[in-house]
Design a protein around this motif. Structure first.
Motif, short mmCIF file in Angstrom:
data_model
loop_
_atom_site.label_atom_id
_atom_site.label_comp_id
_atom_site.label_asym_id
_atom_site.label_seq_id
_atom_site.Cartn_x
_atom_site.Cartn_y
_atom_site.Cartn_z
N ALA A 1 -3.87 3.77 1.19
CA ALA A 1 -4.55 3.34 -0.03
C ALA A 1 -3.86 2.09 -0.57
O ALA A 1 -2.67 1.87 -0.33
N GLN A 2 -4.62 1.30 -1.30
CA GLN A 2 -4.10 0.09 -1.93
C GLN A 2 -4.44 0.09 -3.39
O GLN A 2 -5.43 0.71 -3.77
N TYR B 1 -6.31 3.88 -7.05
CA TYR B 1 -6.12 3.38 -5.69
C TYR B 1 -7.35 3.72 -4.85
O TYR B 1 -7.96 4.77 -5.04
N SER C 1 0.86 -1.19 0.00
CA SER C 1 0.00 0.00 0.00
C SER C 1 0.89 1.24 0.00
O SER C 1 2.10 1.14 -0.13
N LEU D 1 2.12 1.40 -4.80
CA LEU D 1 2.52 2.16 -5.99
C LEU D 1 3.60 1.40 -6.75
O LEU D 1 4.51 0.84 -6.14
N ASN E 1 -2.88 4.26 -12.87
CA ASN E 1 -3.37 3.28 -11.90
C ASN E 1 -4.24 3.96 -10.86
O ASN E 1 -3.93 5.07 -10.42
#
Length: 124
Positions: free
Chosen positions: A89-90, A67, A31, A93, A65
């Motif tokens: 956040a998941q 998140y 994460s 990165l 991407n």
């Protein structure tokens, strides 16, 4: 590998009554986290009828991407002057991500305030 966050961005929030400072992005294995402070401290649910303030994080990196919020925690500082918190956040990165567009939403008493803040990402 985790790195110490660094001051990155400040924005007026909650109808200009508070100042949110995001202290940068910290990479984690599964994460990423963003520590923050809010001054004066966020209101709690102790009698003013508004209830506690909840923060929700969404983000998108410079590679496209997305998140989603994976939780966080916050509390009033020992001296009572501000709120300290973290948002997570998941997923993690990717190593080549260099920035993230952070979308922070404050929720309280049926109202919501949303702020978009770009942050640099430390090298992996």
């Amino acid at each position: 590998m985790s790195r110490k966050p660094r001051p990155a961005a400040t924005v007026r929030v909650l109808d200009g009554r508070h100042e949110l400072t995001l202290h940068g992005v910290t990479r984690q294995d599964d994460s990423f986290g963003i520590s923050y402070t809010v001054a004066p401290p966020l209101p709690d649910d102790s009698g003013d009828g508004g209830g506690a303030v909840l923060l929700i994080l969404e983000a998108e990196d410079d590679l496209g991407n997305e998140y989603s919020d994976w939780g966080g925690a916050y509390g009033t500082s020992d001296d009572g002057s501000h709120t300290n918190g973290t948002l997570t956040a998941q997923p993690a990165l990717p190593p080549d991500a260099r920035s993230v567009a952070v979308h922070v939403t404050f929720l309280r008493g049926g109202e919501e305030w949303t702020y978009d803040v770009p942050l640099d990402v430390p090298p992996a």
